[in-house]
Scaffold this motif. Sequence first.
Motif, mmCIF file in Angstrom:
data_model
loop_
_atom_site.group_PDB
_atom_site.id
_atom_site.type_symbol
_atom_site.label_atom_id
_atom_site.label_comp_id
_atom_site.label_asym_id
_atom_site.label_seq_id
_atom_site.Cartn_x
_atom_site.Cartn_y
_atom_site.Cartn_z
ATOM 1 N N ASP A 56 3.687 -12.104 13.993
ATOM 2 C CA ASP A 56 4.742 -10.597 14.154
ATOM 3 C C ASP A 56 6.160 -10.747 13.696
ATOM 4 O O ASP A 56 6.922 -11.620 13.696
ATOM 5 N N HIS A 57 6.655 -9.819 12.899
ATOM 6 C CA HIS A 57 7.912 -9.538 12.413
ATOM 7 C C HIS A 57 7.999 -8.054 12.302
ATOM 8 O O HIS A 57 7.786 -7.177 11.723
ATOM 9 N N ARG A 58 9.234 -7.940 13.187
ATOM 10 C CA ARG A 58 9.645 -6.481 13.299
ATOM 11 C C ARG A 58 8.531 -5.694 14.038
ATOM 12 O O ARG A 58 8.420 -4.492 13.552
ATOM 13 N N GLY A 59 7.819 -6.158 14.852
ATOM 14 C CA GLY A 59 6.814 -5.521 15.471
ATOM 15 C C GLY A 59 5.365 -5.203 14.554
ATOM 16 O O GLY A 59 4.538 -4.562 15.040
ATOM 17 N N ARG A 60 5.172 -5.864 13.479
ATOM 18 C CA ARG A 60 4.112 -5.622 12.607
ATOM 19 C C ARG A 60 3.461 -7.078 12.055
ATOM 20 O O ARG A 60 4.410 -8.044 12.108
ATOM 21 N N PRO A 61 2.248 -7.222 11.737
ATOM 22 C CA PRO A 61 1.897 -8.533 11.195
ATOM 23 C C PRO A 61 2.653 -8.961 10.021
ATOM 24 O O PRO A 61 2.984 -7.759 9.008
ATOM 25 N N LEU A 62 3.180 -9.921 9.718
ATOM 26 C CA LEU A 62 3.941 -10.431 8.490
ATOM 27 C C LEU A 62 3.199 -9.955 7.215
ATOM 28 O O LEU A 62 3.903 -9.636 6.234
ATOM 29 N N VAL A 63 1.858 -10.114 6.845
ATOM 30 C CA VAL A 63 1.270 -9.529 5.804
ATOM 31 C C VAL A 63 1.580 -8.148 5.352
ATOM 32 O O VAL A 63 1.573 -8.183 4.191
ATOM 33 N N GLU A 64 1.859 -7.447 6.456
ATOM 34 C CA GLU A 64 2.101 -6.054 5.906
ATOM 35 C C GLU A 64 3.549 -5.961 5.346
ATOM 36 O O GLU A 64 3.813 -5.294 4.187
ATOM 37 N N HIS A 65 4.466 -6.764 5.793
ATOM 38 C CA HIS A 65 5.799 -6.724 5.426
ATOM 39 C C HIS A 65 5.861 -7.312 3.783
ATOM 40 O O HIS A 65 6.414 -6.831 2.811
ATOM 41 N N ALA A 66 4.855 -8.479 3.524
ATOM 42 C CA ALA A 66 4.898 -8.947 2.436
ATOM 43 C C ALA A 66 4.376 -8.306 1.304
ATOM 44 O O ALA A 66 4.788 -8.085 0.120
ATOM 45 N N ALA A 67 3.116 -7.538 1.613
ATOM 46 C CA ALA A 67 2.484 -6.599 0.840
ATOM 47 C C ALA A 67 3.323 -5.342 0.319
ATOM 48 O O ALA A 67 3.277 -5.044 -0.860
ATOM 49 N N ARG A 68 4.101 -4.880 1.467
ATOM 50 C CA ARG A 68 4.796 -3.566 1.099
ATOM 51 C C ARG A 68 5.988 -4.110 0.000
ATOM 52 O O ARG A 68 6.418 -3.397 -0.562
ATOM 53 N N ALA A 69 6.525 -5.412 0.300
ATOM 54 C CA ALA A 69 7.657 -5.737 -0.597
ATOM 55 C C ALA A 69 7.013 -5.516 -2.251
ATOM 56 O O ALA A 69 7.738 -5.179 -2.967
ATOM 57 N N LEU A 70 5.821 -6.121 -2.349
ATOM 58 C CA LEU A 70 5.462 -5.943 -3.761
ATOM 59 C C LEU A 70 5.121 -4.719 -4.245
ATOM 60 O O LEU A 70 5.495 -4.118 -5.285
ATOM 61 N N ARG A 71 4.673 -3.907 -3.235
ATOM 62 C CA ARG A 71 4.357 -2.195 -3.786
ATOM 63 C C ARG A 71 5.733 -1.429 -4.012
ATOM 64 O O ARG A 71 6.032 -1.149 -5.069
ATOM 65 N N GLN A 72 6.711 -1.896 -3.222
ATOM 66 C CA GLN A 72 7.814 -1.241 -3.512
ATOM 67 C C GLN A 72 8.787 -1.613 -4.573
ATOM 68 O O GLN A 72 9.710 -0.997 -4.894
ATOM 69 N N GLY A 73 8.596 -3.080 -4.834
ATOM 70 C CA GLY A 73 9.235 -3.686 -6.034
ATOM 71 C C GLY A 73 8.489 -3.049 -7.343
ATOM 72 O O GLY A 73 9.291 -3.848 -8.397
ATOM 73 N N GLY A 74 7.529 -2.541 -7.271
ATOM 74 C CA GLY A 74 7.051 -1.901 -8.512
ATOM 75 C C GLY A 74 5.604 -2.248 -8.830
ATOM 76 O O GLY A 74 5.225 -2.132 -10.176
ATOM 77 N N CYS A 75 5.003 -3.112 -8.091
ATOM 78 C CA CYS A 75 3.741 -3.764 -8.386
ATOM 79 C C CYS A 75 2.551 -2.712 -7.985
ATOM 80 O O CYS A 75 2.394 -1.925 -6.970
ATOM 81 N N ASP A 76 1.599 -2.585 -8.922
ATOM 82 C CA ASP A 76 0.418 -1.523 -8.832
ATOM 83 C C ASP A 76 -0.843 -1.856 -9.584
ATOM 84 O O ASP A 76 -0.448 -1.784 -11.034
ATOM 85 N N PRO A 77 -1.802 -1.978 -9.070
ATOM 86 C CA PRO A 77 -2.114 -2.128 -7.480
ATOM 87 C C PRO A 77 -1.539 -3.478 -6.962
ATOM 88 O O PRO A 77 -1.390 -4.532 -7.745
ATOM 89 N N VAL A 78 -1.804 -3.548 -5.971
ATOM 90 C CA VAL A 78 -1.421 -5.068 -4.944
ATOM 91 C C VAL A 78 -2.877 -5.615 -4.231
ATOM 92 O O VAL A 78 -3.503 -4.711 -3.617
ATOM 93 N N HIS A 79 -3.093 -6.810 -4.653
ATOM 94 C CA HIS A 79 -4.274 -7.462 -4.055
ATOM 95 C C HIS A 79 -3.704 -8.336 -3.198
ATOM 96 O O HIS A 79 -2.776 -9.019 -3.089
ATOM 97 N N ILE A 80 -4.516 -8.574 -1.993
ATOM 98 C CA ILE A 80 -4.131 -9.543 -1.162
ATOM 99 C C ILE A 80 -5.397 -10.505 -0.949
ATOM 100 O O ILE A 80 -6.564 -10.105 -0.859
ATOM 101 N N VAL A 81 -5.256 -11.695 -0.918
ATOM 102 C CA VAL A 81 -6.276 -12.800 -0.785
ATOM 103 C C VAL A 81 -6.188 -13.329 1.005
ATOM 104 O O VAL A 81 -5.138 -13.793 1.125
ATOM 105 N N LEU A 82 -7.125 -12.927 1.562
ATOM 106 C CA LEU A 82 -7.168 -13.330 3.024
ATOM 107 C C LEU A 82 -8.149 -14.495 3.166
ATOM 108 O O LEU A 82 -8.970 -14.780 2.214
#
Length: 225
Positions: A56-82
Amino acid sequence: MAPTAPRDPGEQPLHARPDAPEGAREAGRPGGRVAGLLLAAGGGRRLGGRPKALLDHRGRPLVEHAARALRQGGCDPVHIVLGASAEAVRERAELSAYRIRYNPDWAQGMGSSLRVGLAALAGSGADAVVVSLVDQPGIGAAAVARVVAAYDGSSSLASAAYDGRRGHPVLFGADRWPDIAATATGDRGARAYLQQHAAALTLVECADVAEPYDIDTPEDLRRLE
């Protein structure tokens, strides 16, 4: 016990979202498309088996924050490996804006996840990829954007630096992906490749906009909000 594969280990479609970065289509200028790749498969061995993606980080799973940083930083699309607890991650985290891949060999280390991600990107039309790690919440969109801006062709090689020391995120031009995948083993990821090609690496100073700490041990959990 062998890890259980999620119900749908294939790719999750990308859907348009209102918070997409305004400059995403221009990412990687001149003329290049820079994708994002988030490595989020680890099982959190030193955290007592708590997958880092679900912390948990700021009320949400950490993966959401990390993925959002890539998108808002200009990456498109964003892939996540789970990997570890992939099904629980997909159920708890809002990841509909991203393309998801499952790494059945996640226990072998970060190198296996990097190979899975690069294989997913092959033939995607991306000219480069920015790779980041799920357990570095101090690295946000500002650092990602600086690394994206270092793209200068399909042989690009760049990374964020903190007081002159190489860190994440890292940008790999598409021409380099096969060789990186061939050398990505264990928990070293692309470290060996980067060491071998240090002369070609562009360092992008980011110490003024990000902190490169990892969430690895129970003591590190205090850094989460």
